[in-house]
Design an enzyme around this catalytic site. Structure first.
Site, short mmCIF file in Angstrom:
data_model
loop_
_atom_site.label_atom_id
_atom_site.label_comp_id
_atom_site.label_asym_id
_atom_site.label_seq_id
_atom_site.Cartn_x
_atom_site.Cartn_y
_atom_site.Cartn_z
N GLY A 262 4.06 4.86 0.70
CA GLY A 262 3.88 3.66 -0.09
C GLY A 262 2.61 3.64 -0.92
CG ASP A 263 -1.47 3.47 -1.95
OD1 ASP A 263 -1.78 4.04 -3.03
OD2 ASP A 263 -1.95 2.39 -1.60
CG ASP A 264 -3.07 6.96 -4.40
OD1 ASP A 264 -2.32 6.58 -5.32
OD2 ASP A 264 -4.21 6.49 -4.21
#
Ligand SMILES: *[C@@H]1O[C@H](CO)[C@@H](O)[C@H](O)[C@H]1NC(C)=O
Ligand SMILES: *[C@@H]1O[C@H](CO)[C@@H](O)[C@H](O)[C@H]1NC(C)=O
Ligand SMILES: *[C@@H]1O[C@H](CO)[C@@H](O)[C@H](O)[C@H]1NC(C)=O
Ligand SMILES: *[C@@H]1O[C@H](CO)[C@@H](O)[C@H](O)[C@H]1NC(C)=O
Length: 339
Positions: A262-264
């Protein structure tokens, strides 16, 4: 990872910038960094069979039924095995089963080995997670002011640690944490799955990490770190589930990883604002190879945010598919919402 929301287009251009910066670093560094690269290829890690002593979690009262807490069994086993630090080191074997546990601390000259059918299930009881001080280079927790829940697998001031397995699983059971975070119900910053501080000669390999409450792998103030053969999975909508975040580390190699989160996928860090500047510890000599990343709303490799101590000498080579587009993002989002 971002502390504020930015439109997708600007996040995309941030990623493009990050990649351009990486390419520039690769092409403009001269002889000095070729030397660093050689050093990176030379450091050797303890193999699976290198420890003189070994034990199974089951010998310390561990129960792999998915509902009994094994926090005490883990800590008892590791405390016992820590006596072999200067006598050939030790390995703790986690057999097949579902091993519910709160946080536990590692020791030096130590291997944690998960069988391929072993699953560490992170406890959802806040009481199973001691609260520790903020990192000195951040000055506060990221989610909230003040303290932070210690990570599931935590180590500080260690040398020669291996966390590995035959693709065994660490399941953060993050859903409850994500909900509490979104509702502002947490008094402290969420835990990570693996955090190693002030340490050297660390290897994290051949594991699958799923549904972390927040970041997955966080080596900080450490050197000679190898992250290899790790699969990281979390819903693309889960908050701040960054894959691997080398933070104020020297000599880190990240290879053959597959990350959907859900992110980098990888966020390179070195502290926050005045705290990061005062601490003054850059991340340097970082090599990333053969990364497969699906990160529809964030970066494949982000330099920052939180990079106030600086970043030097990052090489990223031989990407496998870099998947980051709005169409795929919408598809994954749609699939998650349909579940
Ligand atoms: C693990 O280490 C942290 C930080 O040093 C400490 O606060 C915590 O009490 C330790 N946990 C155990 C079970 O010893
Ligand atoms: C760990 O190392 C750091 C940096 O050298 C030091 O400040 C800290 O006191 C050490 N902590 C422990 C528990 O030894
Ligand atoms: C490890 O397990 C994950 C999740 O089941 C799977 O996607 C991945 O392909 C496996 N990796 C290897 C090397 O077998
Ligand atoms: C990871 O697994 C692969 C394939 O089973 C094996 O060749 C490799 O040595 C393992 N790597 C580490 C660092 O344990």
């Amino acid at each position: 990872m971002k502390l504020w929301k930015t439109p997708l287009t600007s996040q995309l251009s941030e990623t493009v910038m990050a990649i351009i910066v990486v390419v520039l670093l690769v092409t403009t560094k001269g002889v000095k960094s070729r030397k660093a690269r050689e050093d990176l290829d030379y450091f050797e890690y303890c193999a699976m069979s290198c420890r003189a002593h070994s034990a199974s979690l089951a010998e310390f009262g561990g129960v792999g039924d998915g509902s009994t807490s094994n926090t005490k069994a883990f800590q008892a086993a590791i405390n016992h095995l820590s006596q072999y630090q200067s006598d050939g080191g030790a390995q703790l074997f986690v057999p097949p089963g579902k091993w519910l546990t709160g946080s536990f601390n590692l020791t030096s000259h130590f291997t944690l080995y998960l069988h391929k059918d072993a699953v560490l299930l992170a406890s959802q009881e806040e009481s199973e997670w001691p609260v520790i001080k903020p990192l000195p280079s951040y000055g506060r927790g990221r989610d909230t002011e003040g303290g932070r829940f210690i990570s599931l697998i935590f180590g500080t001031n260690l040398t020669d640690v291996v966390i590995t397995g035959d693709n065994g699983t660490i399941d953060g059971q993050g859903e409850l944490w994500w909900q509490k975070f979104k509702k502002g119900e947490l008094k402290y910053t969420r835990p990570y799955l693996i955090e190693i501080m002030y340490s050297e000669n660390i290897q994290i390999s051949n594991l699958t990490l799923i549904n972390s409450p927040s970041w997955n792998v966080h080596p900080v103030y450490s050197s000679n770190v190898l992250v290899q053969g790790i699969t990281i999975l979390a819903p693309v909508t889960s908050p701040n589930t960054d894959g691997i975040n080398p933070d104020s580390c020297t000599n880190t190699k990240i290879e053959d990883c597959y990350i959907v989160s859900g992110d980098d996928c990888i966020a390179v860090k070195s502290g926050w604002d005045q705290y990061g500047i005062a601490f003054g510890m850059p991340t340097k000599q970082l090599v990333i190879r053969r990364l497969t990343c699906i990160s529809p709303f964030s970066a494949v490799i982000a330099l920052g945010s939180e990079m106030s101590g600086g970043i030097q000498d990052v090489r990223a080579e031989t990407f496998w598919p870099l998947i980051q587009n709005q169409e795929l993002g919408s598809k994954l989002l749609w699939e998650e919402e349909a579940l």
